[in-house]
Design a protein around this motif. Structure first.
Motif, PDB file in Angstrom:
ATOM      1  N   UNK A 115       0.879  -1.257  -0.034  1.00 40.16           N
ATOM      2  CA  UNK A 115       0.099   0.016   0.140  1.00 40.16           C
ATOM      3  C   UNK A 115       1.029   1.240  -0.029  1.00 40.16           C
ATOM      4  N   UNK A 116       0.717   2.118  -1.125  1.00 41.72           N
ATOM      5  CA  UNK A 116       1.578   3.256  -1.173  1.00 41.72           C
ATOM      6  C   UNK A 116       0.745   4.671  -1.658  1.00 41.72           C
ATOM      7  N   UNK A 117       1.416   5.726  -1.848  1.00 42.36           N
ATOM      8  CA  UNK A 117       0.980   6.662  -2.281  1.00 42.36           C
ATOM      9  C   UNK A 117       2.098   7.571  -2.847  1.00 42.36           C
ATOM     10  N   UNK A 118       1.979   7.885  -4.197  1.00 45.41           N
ATOM     11  CA  UNK A 118       2.911   8.807  -5.131  1.00 45.41           C
ATOM     12  C   UNK A 118       2.412   9.999  -5.739  1.00 45.41           C
TER      13      UNK A 118
ATOM     14  N   UNK B   1       2.412   6.725 -10.364  1.00 43.04           N
ATOM     15  CA  UNK B   1       1.514   8.005  -9.842  1.00 43.04           C
ATOM     16  C   UNK B   1       0.152   7.481  -9.188  1.00 43.04           C
ATOM     17  N   UNK B   2      -0.312   7.966  -7.945  1.00 40.19           N
ATOM     18  CA  UNK B   2      -1.461   7.727  -7.485  1.00 40.19           C
ATOM     19  C   UNK B   2      -2.384   9.014  -7.726  1.00 40.19           C
ATOM     20  N   UNK B   3      -1.943  10.053  -8.055  1.00 37.90           N
ATOM     21  CA  UNK B   3      -2.801  11.514  -8.255  1.00 37.90           C
ATOM     22  C   UNK B   3      -2.401  12.327  -7.186  1.00 37.90           C
ATOM     23  N   UNK B   4      -2.017  11.779  -5.898  1.00 39.39           N
ATOM     24  CA  UNK B   4      -1.700  12.886  -4.633  1.00 39.39           C
ATOM     25  C   UNK B   4      -1.253  11.956  -3.594  1.00 39.39           C
ATOM     26  N   UNK B   5      -0.475  12.602  -2.696  1.00 37.97           N
ATOM     27  CA  UNK B   5       0.195  11.843  -1.360  1.00 37.97           C
ATOM     28  C   UNK B   5      -0.826  11.541  -0.542  1.00 37.97           C
ATOM     29  N   UNK B   6      -1.972  11.778  -0.616  1.00 35.62           N
ATOM     30  CA  UNK B   6      -3.063  11.353   0.311  1.00 35.62           C
ATOM     31  C   UNK B   6      -4.073  10.343  -0.776  1.00 35.62           C
ATOM     32  N   UNK B   7      -3.588   9.950  -1.881  1.00 36.21           N
ATOM     33  CA  UNK B   7      -4.214   8.886  -2.427  1.00 36.21           C
ATOM     34  C   UNK B   7      -3.586   7.573  -2.550  1.00 36.21           C
ATOM     35  N   UNK B   8      -3.879   6.538  -1.673  1.00 36.95           N
ATOM     36  CA  UNK B   8      -3.493   5.551  -1.522  1.00 36.95           C
ATOM     37  C   UNK B   8      -3.774   4.474  -2.486  1.00 36.95           C
ATOM     38  N   UNK B   9      -2.781   3.709  -3.074  1.00 35.48           N
ATOM     39  CA  UNK B   9      -3.072   2.629  -4.066  1.00 35.48           C
ATOM     40  C   UNK B   9      -2.222   1.291  -3.707  1.00 35.48           C
ATOM     41  N   UNK B  10      -2.459   0.131  -4.286  1.00 38.05           N
ATOM     42  CA  UNK B  10      -1.655  -1.013  -3.988  1.00 38.05           C
ATOM     43  C   UNK B  10      -0.772  -1.342  -5.200  1.00 38.05           C
ATOM     44  N   UNK B  11       0.499  -1.895  -4.946  1.00 42.88           N
ATOM     45  CA  UNK B  11       1.323  -2.465  -5.622  1.00 42.88           C
ATOM     46  C   UNK B  11       1.419  -3.919  -5.327  1.00 42.88           C
ATOM     47  N   UNK B  12       1.017  -4.766  -6.178  1.00 43.86           N
ATOM     48  CA  UNK B  12       1.311  -6.148  -6.248  1.00 43.86           C
ATOM     49  C   UNK B  12       2.389  -6.544  -6.714  1.00 43.86           C
ATOM     50  N   UNK B  13       3.273  -7.623  -5.877  1.00 41.16           N
ATOM     51  CA  UNK B  13       4.743  -7.901  -6.410  1.00 41.16           C
ATOM     52  C   UNK B  13       4.808  -9.199  -6.109  1.00 41.16           C
ATOM     53  N   UNK B  14       4.978 -10.089  -7.027  1.00 43.67           N
ATOM     54  CA  UNK B  14       5.032 -11.913  -6.832  1.00 43.67           C
ATOM     55  C   UNK B  14       6.251 -11.973  -6.279  1.00 43.67           C
ATOM     56  N   UNK B  15       6.746 -12.769  -5.269  1.00 37.51           N
ATOM     57  CA  UNK B  15       7.776 -13.239  -4.593  1.00 37.51           C
ATOM     58  C   UNK B  15       7.672 -14.468  -4.236  1.00 37.51           C
TER      59      UNK B  15
END
Length: 753
Positions: free
Chosen positions: A686-689, A712-726
């Protein structure tokens, strides 16, 4: 708020929910389930494991066994809900058997716990055994030869794997009481894994005198990085576990009487993994004028105590002290972010503190006596508030025994049972822990020194609440909460242990455990081939809830010092309590148990006949949560460096904060990530950019690197999820996010899917 059910006898009693006030959460170590197995008979194996204090109320467990590395077999017919132990009556004796549990939530099995392997052809025994490496003896400058004996010990997770390591103090045979002159051999601290691997040895050196009042050591995760440190008073010639020498290696400050009354004194924090020096500073207070402490030959000046306290209610602080017969100085230290800083100093010589002089014991206790979410230092007959100011003093002076707990469940708050030495004051008293108001006292009518022992605990189900007793003048009975007699004096007054299947506590003394009875005590266990420490104190190396279910283990040394033996109960309990290690008062008590005249640990709530449900502990787990029952890790609980910081500036984050990385070289490291069985997994980050271009950095999973890109998520208060296989290991994993020339997104949390 939540808690688990438990069984009392054959009747199911649902636990009542106890509200927890909104204080800061105490930061606790991230433990495994502590699975332990011992062969309890020719065809049976006893298995125990931990219930966590923050486990969901409806949690159940499935127990599995793998024989000789084969596929795992489910041992129970239905998920286990009424206890956290089990007897396996079908384990092959000639092959190794590995046990683990899987929590069951809402009918769904969770990840495997860490496992325990009982070796092939294991003998029927109630103990585990750790082989020791005995230091070589030596000869003093006066020509006296000496050898070494395994003495007091402590536990801590030194390497962050969720399992305890065992830190042992080696005392020379010529260790001295402060009142005795003469040279002593060096004192050593060893760290051992449960399998006997020695991690390191610290040599405190010739300028630290050996004896119960000199060589206090504390093992605890002081900075919240998931790994315990070791703290001790050091001096010229102390040698770390990696060979580093403090001060001058050749300095010898011993006088002709063997006392050390000159030369520098230090406080050192050692790395728990390898014994290396992390920080060294001057010991406070300095000895100064030896005579100002009460004598000129060196007795009273070198009386030391130590402990750990959650002074802010959230993070542990180290407590170190000097003096208690006359002047007493108590210092609180914080070990944070690689820096050792002084939080406060309490000095009985300071203006307004004169009543606190001469009130210290040969031991201390730590507890939240005023129910404000922060712990106080109970320094014998005096209590010091969490802010370093005197809270109150009883004025009854020095004593040899001290117990703090909820001994009278029918009244609010905690109580203190103290033993006092002076012939002019009561030999013992029970007082309110918050105010110091006396509940009752036992007079010392002998005209001489008061009792040398005293114990408090519920050992007799026929009386409501705890009982109080001791050894010495006035201790003629087993006393109730008002000082009335409720029975004969028990056969011992040294230590306590929860051992059998009920919640009444047992008597622990020398190498045996007894159950109190109205006419006589019943012997439950005699440890063959083991012995106790510290003379007539007859204490174990350590006793407490360190493995298995909520009941306590006893650790004795073998008579030849070749092994430590960890004795565990094999009684199947019909009740279920969470591990005492998740009660902050009990956990810090394990840390100070080795200090001077050892005392048994007590939790902050009443445990005994007719007990109510324990309160849900107000704690947070280092690294984000318990293994096997959760899979989300808050970024702010990880380690940051290289300019990366935790922030709470931009709204919308979950938990307490998020992590903002630096442009180059910054990192976030999350340790002890549960692999949930291992294999291919997905990390949901979960991140914001709040910029217009993507940023690429690096993710290392157990050291294996791959690039990851945040869009980019649109703003620093807009949070999104990056899914990374590991690919994760079964058990503990390490995730590390690194910026490599570009700033990363603000990371809020990571979920293992």
């Amino acid at each position: 708020m939540k808690h688990q059910g438990w069984m009392r006898g054959w009747l199911f009693v649902p636990l009542l929910l106890v509200a927890t006030q909104a204080y800061s959460q105490a930061q606790m170590e991230r433990l495994s389930r502590g699975v332990v197995a011992v062969r309890s008979g020719s065809s049976s194996v006893y298995v125990g494991w931990r219930l966590f204090g923050n486990d969901p109320a409806g949690i159940a467990f499935n127990l599995y066994r793998s024989t000789a590395g084969g596929s795992a077999t489910l041992l129970n017919g239905t998920p286990i809900t009424t206890s956290t132990n089990f007897v396996d009556n079908s384990a092959p004796t000639s092959q190794a058997n590995t046990y683990f549990v899987r929590p069951v939530l809402n009918g769904v099995e969770q990840a495997n716990s860490a496992s325990f392997t009982l070796p092939a052809n294991a003998a029927t025994a109630q103990y585990l055994q750790i082989p020791l490496q005995v230091p070589a003896g030596g000869t003093t400058p006066s020509g006296e030869s000496y050898t070494y004996t395994a003495n007091d010990m402590s536990v801590g997770d030194l390497d962050g794997d969720g399992e305890y390591e065992y830190v042992l103090k080696w005392d020379p045979s010529n260790a001295k009481d402060n009142s005795q002159s003469g040279y002593t051999g060096n004192v050593y601290l060893d760290a051992y894994e449960l399998n006997g691997t020695r991690l390191w040895r610290i040599d405190l050196g010739r300028n630290i005198r050996a004896g119960a009042h000199y060589t206090q050591f504390i093992v605890y995760d002081l900075d919240g990085d998931g790994r315990a440190e070791v703290a001790a008073k050091t001096a010229d010639g102390t040698r770390s576990g990696t060979g580093q020498v403090i001060g001058s290696a050749s300095a010898d400050h011993r006088n002709s009487s063997g006392y050390i009354l000159a030369g520098p004194e230090y406080l050192t924090i050692f790395n728990g993994q390898n014994g290396a020096i992390l920080a060294t500073t001057d010991y406070i207070p300095a000895r100064g004028n030896v005579g100002s402490w009460g004598d000129t030959y060196g007795n009273r000046v070198d009386r030391f105590l130590a402990g750990v306290a959650y002074l802010d209610g959230q993070r542990p602080s180290l407590i170190m002290s000097r003096g208690y017969y006359t002047r007493a100085v108590i210092v609180a230290w914080d070990w944070r972010n690689g820096q050792l800083t002084q939080r406060w100093t309490f000095d009985s010589n300071a203006s307004g503190n004169s009543a606190y002089a001469g009130q210290g014991n040969h031991n201390l206790s730590i507890a939240d006596v005023d129910a404000d979410g922060r712990q106080e230092v109970i320094f014998g007959a005096a209590t010091i508030d969490d802010n370093g100011r005197g809270l109150y003093v009883s004025g009854l002076g020095h004593g040899d025994a001290l117990h703090v707990g909820d001994f009278i469940p029918s009244r609010a708050g905690l109580e203190i049972w103290g033993i006092h030495e002076s012939s002019s004051v009561p030999g013992a008293d029970l007082r309110d822990a918050r105010t110091g108001a006396r509940i009752f006292a036992i007079n010392n009518t002998s005209g001489s020194e008061g009792p040398g022992r005293g114990v408090a605990g519920d050992i007799y189900a026929g009386n409501a609440g705890a009982e109080f007793w001791g050894s010495g003048p006035g201790m003629t009975s087993l006393f109730n909460a008002s000082g009335g007699s409720v029975g004969r004096t028990p056969s011992s007054a040294n230590f306590l242990v929860w051992w059998d299947s009920d919640t009444v506590r047992e008597l622990l003394d020398s190498n045996h455990i007894d159950k109190y009875g109205t006419s006589s005590d019943t012997r439950l266990l005699t440890g063959s081939g083991v012995t106790s420490n510290n003379g007539t104190k007859a204490t174990p190396a350590l006793s407490g809830d360190v493995l298995g279910d909520w009941r306590e283990e006893v650790i004795w040394r073998t008579t030849d010092n070749a092994y430590l033996r960890i004795y565990t109960t094999t009684n199947v309990a019909t009740n279920r309590l969470y591990t005492f290690l998740h009660d902050p008062q009990y956990r810090v008590a394990l840390a100070w148990q080795n200090v001077a005249y050892n005392q048994p640990p007590h939790p902050s709530f009443f445990v005994g006949a007719g007990m109510s449900a324990p309160p849900t502990p107000n704690i947070t787990i280092v690294g984000g949560g318990n293994p096997g029952t959760e899979h989300t890790y808050q970024a702010e609980n990880g380690l940051v460096g290289g300019g990366t910081v935790t922030e709470n500036t931009n709204a919308g984050y979950l938990g307490n904060a998020y992590v903002n990385s630096s442009a180059n070289g910054g990192y976030l490291e999350i340790r002890d990530v549960d692999g949930r069985g291992g294999g291919s997994k997905t990390l949901a980050i979960r991140f914001a950019l709040g910029v217009t271009s993507s940023r690429t950095g690096r993710l290392l999973v157990n050291g294996a690197a791959q690039n990851i890109t945040f869009n980019p998520t649109g703003s620093w208060t807009a949070w999104s999820t990056l899914n990374v296989p590991v690919t994760l290991n079964n058990g503990s994993n390490v995730l590390r996010f690194e910026s490599t020339g570009q700033d990363l997104g603000n990371i809020d949390q990571v979920t293992v899917q």
